[in-house]
Each structure stands twice: as C-alpha cells, then as structure tokens.
Design a protein around this motif. Structure first.
Motif, PDB file in Angstrom:
ATOM      1  N   ALA A  37       7.268 -12.116  -7.491  1.00  0.00           N
ATOM      2  CA  ALA A  37       6.613 -12.686  -6.407  1.00  0.00           C
ATOM      3  C   ALA A  37       5.343 -12.218  -6.269  1.00  0.00           C
ATOM      4  N   PRO A  38       4.384 -12.859  -6.083  1.00  0.00           N
ATOM      5  CA  PRO A  38       2.818 -12.511  -5.945  1.00  0.00           C
ATOM      6  C   PRO A  38       2.680 -11.293  -4.736  1.00  0.00           C
ATOM      7  N   ARG A  39       1.953 -10.258  -4.873  1.00  0.00           N
ATOM      8  CA  ARG A  39       1.864  -9.241  -3.876  1.00  0.00           C
ATOM      9  C   ARG A  39       0.267  -8.863  -3.927  1.00  0.00           C
ATOM     10  N   VAL A  40      -0.192  -8.736  -2.698  1.00  0.00           N
ATOM     11  CA  VAL A  40      -1.685  -8.310  -2.570  1.00  0.00           C
ATOM     12  C   VAL A  40      -1.613  -6.876  -1.940  1.00  0.00           C
ATOM     13  N   PHE A  41      -2.398  -6.017  -2.601  1.00  0.00           N
ATOM     14  CA  PHE A  41      -2.518  -4.605  -2.240  1.00  0.00           C
ATOM     15  C   PHE A  41      -3.749  -4.451  -1.651  1.00  0.00           C
ATOM     16  N   ARG A  42      -3.771  -3.935  -0.286  1.00  0.00           N
ATOM     17  CA  ARG A  42      -5.020  -3.308   0.267  1.00  0.00           C
ATOM     18  C   ARG A  42      -5.240  -2.056   0.074  1.00  0.00           C
ATOM     19  N   LEU A  43      -6.399  -1.573  -0.529  1.00  0.00           N
ATOM     20  CA  LEU A  43      -6.560  -0.217  -0.740  1.00  0.00           C
ATOM     21  C   LEU A  43      -7.854   0.275   0.294  1.00  0.00           C
ATOM     22  N   ALA A  44      -7.822   1.743   0.553  1.00  0.00           N
ATOM     23  CA  ALA A  44      -8.858   2.126   1.242  1.00  0.00           C
ATOM     24  C   ALA A  44      -9.171   3.526   0.640  1.00  0.00           C
ATOM     25  N   LYS A  45     -10.484   3.700   0.802  1.00  0.00           N
ATOM     26  CA  LYS A  45     -10.876   5.109   0.317  1.00  0.00           C
ATOM     27  C   LYS A  45     -10.586   6.119   1.458  1.00  0.00           C
ATOM     28  N   GLU A  46      -9.853   7.298   1.045  1.00  0.00           N
ATOM     29  CA  GLU A  46      -9.405   8.257   1.900  1.00  0.00           C
ATOM     30  C   GLU A  46      -9.600   9.543   1.178  1.00  0.00           C
ATOM     31  N   ASP A  47     -10.532  10.330   1.542  1.00  0.00           N
ATOM     32  CA  ASP A  47     -10.888  11.581   1.057  1.00  0.00           C
ATOM     33  C   ASP A  47     -11.591  11.447  -0.549  1.00  0.00           C
ATOM     34  N   GLY A  48     -12.162  10.151  -0.522  1.00  0.00           N
ATOM     35  CA  GLY A  48     -12.921   9.978  -1.935  1.00  0.00           C
ATOM     36  C   GLY A  48     -11.916   9.270  -2.925  1.00  0.00           C
ATOM     37  N   ASP A  49     -10.651   9.083  -2.583  1.00  0.00           N
ATOM     38  CA  ASP A  49      -9.660   8.432  -3.573  1.00  0.00           C
ATOM     39  C   ASP A  49      -9.381   7.213  -3.015  1.00  0.00           C
TER      40      ASP A  49
END
Length: 135
Positions: free
Chosen positions: A114-126
C-alpha cells in the motif's frame, strides 16, 4: 495503561502535504529516516524507534503519555507487537520545505502492499517522523 497500539499509529505514519525546495542532503536524510523506521520496527528496536526516529509530539499523541514517559510507553507498546513485518517496496517522491519533509513510499505490511506518506519534521536538528497517512 498502554493505549491500543502504537503500531496503528506507526502503520499510518506518512506525509501528505507536498512541499517544495530543499537540498538533496535533506531529502536523502529524510529518506534514510524512513528506511531506519522500517528496520527498527521489524527489529522491535524501541531505543532507536522511540528514542531517535519519532518526534516527541508523535510519541505523546500515540501513547497518551508525556515527557520521558512517552518513550517508555512507546517501547512497551513496540515490544507487545508480534509477527508484524514491514518491507519498504519503494520511495516514490521526497520533498523538503525548510524543517518539514514528505516522503511518499510504497510499503508492504504483512504481505499487503500500500502507498504510505511519511511526514517528517526537524527536531533538535535531525529528521524525525511526525505523522502519517495512507497514500
């Protein structure tokens, strides 16, 4: 009390908002976090998954716990999962916009692709996984 499955949240992890711009290194780094997520989930590696790959906000929402307790509950929930396997079939598109990224993938979850969309955010530079959805 452990909330019903962190894995449900993990399975839903994804990024739905298209973003623009961003450097190739950021895109590569965001994609690596998705690869590491699959590996840590399959290995039931709570130290890596809960301690390095998920944002604090995501852990708190998924577990109902706050602060350091969210890490503990995240690890407990991961340990309770049995026989659950992920396979990263493909990474189709990665977009970066400042401290946010979206990685569109295809995952095989226990034999179902199945398709999946991952949302990422920078936290403490990572880069860390912040949210998810089916694609």
């Amino acid at each position: 009390m452990v909330r019903a499955s962190l894995l449900l949240g993990i399975c839903a992890l994804g990024l739905a908002l298209p973003a623009c711009g961003g450097g190739d290194d950021d895109g590569d780094d965001a994609e690596q976090v998705v690869r590491d997520f699959v590996e840590a989930t399959n290995a039931r590696d709570g130290d890596t998954l809960c301690g390095e790959l998920l944002t604090q906000e995501f852990k708190e929402k998924a577990t109902g716990a706050t602060g350091d307790r969210a890490d503990e509950v995240c690890k407990q929930q991961l340990e309770l999962t049995k026989g659950f396997k992920l396979k990263l079939v493909s990474i189709d598109k990665t977009t970066v916009d400042g401290d946010r990224a979206t990685v569109r993938t295809v995952l095989n979850v226990d034999g179902v692709q199945a398709p999946r969309v991952f949302r990422l955010a920078k936290e403490d530079g990572d880069w860390r996984l912040a949210a998810g959805s089916s694609g």
